[in-house]
Scaffold this active site. Structure first.
Site, PDB file in Angstrom:
ATOM      1  N   LYS A 234     -63.190   0.518  46.694  1.00 58.57           N
ATOM      2  CA  LYS A 234     -63.233   0.690  48.193  1.00 58.57           C
ATOM      3  C   LYS A 234     -62.108   0.722  49.233  1.00 58.57           C
ATOM      4  CE  LYS A 234     -65.788   0.699  51.816  1.00 58.57           C
ATOM      5  NZ  LYS A 234     -66.193   1.950  52.220  1.00 58.57           N
TER       6      LYS A 234
ATOM      7  N   ASN B  73     -72.602  10.280  55.066  1.00 61.18           N
ATOM      8  CA  ASN B  73     -72.247   8.881  55.543  1.00 61.18           C
ATOM      9  C   ASN B  73     -71.308   8.540  56.398  1.00 61.18           C
ATOM     10  OD1 ASN B  73     -69.594   7.382  54.862  1.00 61.18           O
ATOM     11  ND2 ASN B  73     -69.738   9.071  53.430  1.00 61.18           N
TER      12      ASN B  73
ATOM     13  N   GLY C  54     -67.621   4.096  57.738  1.00 60.62           N
ATOM     14  CA  GLY C  54     -66.462   3.700  58.465  1.00 60.62           C
ATOM     15  C   GLY C  54     -65.488   2.689  58.223  1.00 60.62           C
TER      16      GLY C  54
ATOM     17  N   CYS D 226     -60.273  10.014  55.861  1.00 64.58           N
ATOM     18  CA  CYS D 226     -61.558   9.364  56.135  1.00 64.58           C
ATOM     19  C   CYS D 226     -62.085  10.236  57.516  1.00 64.58           C
ATOM     20  CB  CYS D 226     -61.269   8.096  56.307  1.00 64.58           C
ATOM     21  SG  CYS D 226     -63.085   7.220  56.854  1.00 64.58           S
TER      22      CYS D 226
ATOM     23  N   ILE E 265     -61.795  16.846  46.881  1.00 64.87           N
ATOM     24  CA  ILE E 265     -61.748  16.873  48.360  1.00 64.87           C
ATOM     25  C   ILE E 265     -62.245  15.421  48.818  1.00 64.87           C
ATOM     26  CG2 ILE E 265     -61.631  19.322  49.001  1.00 64.87           C
ATOM     27  CD1 ILE E 265     -64.788  19.077  49.383  1.00 64.87           C
TER      28      ILE E 265
ATOM     29  N   GLY F  55     -71.667  15.246  47.706  1.00 66.26           N
ATOM     30  CA  GLY F  55     -72.598  15.687  46.834  1.00 66.26           C
ATOM     31  C   GLY F  55     -72.714  16.974  46.250  1.00 66.26           C
TER      32      GLY F  55
ATOM     33  N   GLY G 295     -68.205  10.674  42.322  1.00 66.83           N
ATOM     34  CA  GLY G 295     -68.489   9.863  43.653  1.00 66.83           C
ATOM     35  C   GLY G 295     -70.069   9.788  43.768  1.00 66.83           C
TER      36      GLY G 295
END
Lengths: 303, 259
Positions: free
Chosen positions: A45, A69, A72, A130, A191, A217, A265
């Site tokens: 994480k 998602n 954050g 991010c 990516i 996804g 993922g």
């Protein structure tokens, strides 16, 4: 049996299947489901210098063949990772690779320096992509000069394998990949999520508290494959392919397009045993197609 | 706690009311210990628009025959598809997930308040409370008579009261307006609640005003259900916590609810 080992910047992975940061916790949540020692590696994480609470709920929206998602980067900070989490997970016989984030270049440097001290951590993933934080994050990864600047700075602070995670929310990802290669990256991973959003028509409201979020996804797979192929053709460093890998065939497709290894993922949320199934499926594929080594797949796509 | 992920075989789908069903499935392996409040993540395959698993509270379990059941209200495409499952179909389940309701000392009086599909964890809770020698009262609310028919599931564990908005069964109105809550009538040591959030907040408020310990079960949207994605968090006095892992059961005063 075919050789599953792959080499990334001098670091040997027992197989090319790793788990993507943000989808695998710190590994512990998956111990109930399979033996983590089987993994090529796990990207844990994302962490920052200081603890972060992340964004408000709702942070997730299901989409056609995927999800958005807006977590954050909720985490307790790099010191907590080093003192509390890492001692609990370091016994796993697989590469544990922290994903590092920052609001400023100085933040990234400090996190990298702290992790550099941990002898048994062989690599870090520099997250400049991010999409769910207000400062830093994707801002570094969407302009070539800033991507180069942060990579150069972290390169100076970090002696081991440096993997830079790229954002797809750019006009030319190959240009940025070349930039970070020149700045000293040993590898690139791509990516990260595609910036998207969801609207609730009945409530006339945005679904996510942050309005926008990151799409992942199978919905993003064709975009991810295209970018992996473009980057593979632009750089000499190895590429981690990420984006909607749900099974071994998807993983093989990424390798044929140019990936040296892959990160699984979102699929982990639906089938927490999927990484092992993918490893077995790749072995199977190599046998069926008479390959001696999995690395022969990298870039082997014919046009 | 050991968790299982396995294809289960559908044994029965029955509809006690037309918008909700009870699905019973047989596990291929021994079922691990299930605590009241635990849930499962169910995979619904081949349904356009349904990508993630769906979390459902566990209604009941029979360890000997390896049967597990769920009470599910049809809300969208996923629940509709699951409600169409046929005997013999295979469905992938991951469980047990989440924490559970805590039991009070033997002899204590408890109240269990719920509505809609929020009643699902109350069978296991009721059974455990009964064997713990607690005096249990259930208060089940719904729009009309058909919504509270399922309250018969609890009759073996304690007293069952109902409210309906149209007055077709039990007292007319919301659960929070039940005469049980008229001042001076509330003699409970503990209250449990599961259902729509406004209802749980109102019950939490009543509990706080009367100095009664109160646990609620949340149903935030989840992506994984086992603690990996951090999507389902709720704000607590100790920061954001995962509803799937540190929850779904929380003490109301641990939550940052303005009640």
């Amino acid at each position: 049996m075919a050789d599953l080992r792959v080499n990334i910047g001098g670091l040997e992975f027992k197989n090319p299947v790793t788990t993507a940061s943000g989808t695998f916790g710190n590994g512990e949540e998956f111990e109930d489901f399979f033996d983590l020692d089987l993994l090529g590696g796990m990207f844990v994480k994302g962490m920052t210098l200081e603890p972060r609470e992340g964004n408000d709920y709702p942070r997730m929206a299901e989409t056609a063949s995927g999800m958005l998602n807006a977590v954050g980067l909720q985490n307790k900070g790099v010191d907590h990772f080093i003192k509390e989490i890492y001692p609990r997970i370091k016994h796993f016989d697989t590469h544990i690779i922290p994903n590092i984030n920052g609001s400023t270049v100085e933040d990234y440097i400090e996190v990298a320096e702290k992790l550099n001290e941990i002898e048994t951590i062989p690599a870090i993933e520099l997250n400049i992509s991010c999409p769910n934080v207000k400062a830093g994050g994707m801002l570094f990864g969407t302009s070539c000069p800033s991507a180069i600047a942060v990579t150069e700075a972290v390169r100076k602070a970090y002696d081991k394998v440096l993997i830079v995670k790229l954002s797809p929310n750019v006009t030319d990802i190959a240009e940025i990949a070349k930039g970070v290669e020149g700045a000293g990256a040993d590898s690139v991973s791509l990516i990260n999520t595609l910036l998207g959003m969801a609207v609730d028509a009945e409530k006339r409201k945005s679904v996510l508290s942050t309005v926008t979020g990151g799409l992942s996804g199978p919905a993003v797979k064709p975009v991810a494959l295209r970018m992996v192929w473009q980057v593979y053709n632009a750089v000499k460093i190895p590429v981690f392919g990420i984006g909607g890998i749900m099974n071994a065939t998807d993983a093989v497709e990424f390798m044929l397009a140019g990936a040296a290894a892959v990160q699984v993922g979102t699929a982990n949320f639906i089938d927490p045993q999927i990484p092992v199934k993918i490893i077995k499926g790749i072995e199977n594929y190599l046998e069926r197609h008479h390959f001696d080594s999995v690395s022969e797949l990298t870039g082997a796509m014919e046009i | 706690m050991s968790k299982i992920i396995a294809d289960h075989v559908v044994v029965e789908v029955r509809y006690p009311v037309n918008d909700s069903f009870i699905i019973t499935l047989r596990s291929p392996v021994d079922i691990p210990d299930i605590l009241p409040g635990n849930f499962a993540e169910i995979q619904i395959e081949n349904t356009t628009g349904v990508f993630l698993r769906r979390p459902f509270s566990i209604l009941d379990v029979d360890y000997e025959s390896r049967m597990i059941s769920f009470f599910i209200k049809i809300i969208g495409k996923g629940t509709k598809k699951l409600g169409e499952a046929k005997r013999g179909d295979k469905v992938s389940l991951i469980y047990p997930l989440g924490n559970s309701f805590s039991l009070p000392e033997p002899g204590k009086k408890v109240l269990i308040v719920g509505g809609g599909s929020g009643i699902a964890p109350f069978v296991l809770l009721g059974r455990n409370l009964k064997s713990n020698n607690n005096d249990v009262t259930f208060l089940i609310g719904g729009k009309s008579k058909k919504d509270v028919l399922v309250s018969s599931l609890f009759s073996g564990f304690g007293k069952v009261l109902t409210t309906t908005e149209d007055g077709s069964a039990g007292e007319k109105g919301f659960v929070t307006g039940h005469s049980l809550f008229k001042s001076g009538n509330i003699h409970f040591d503990k209250i449990y609640s599961c259902g729509p959030e406004p209802m749980m907040k109102a019950i939490g408020k009543i509990a706080n005003r009367n100095g009664i310990d109160c646990e609620v079960s949340l149903e935030n949207m989840m992506a994984c259900g086992f603690g990996a994605c951090l999507c389902c968090v709720t704000e607590t006095i100790e920061g954001n916590k995962r509803v799937c892992k540190e929850g779904p059961v929380f003490n109301v005063n641990y939550l940052k609810w303005r009640i």
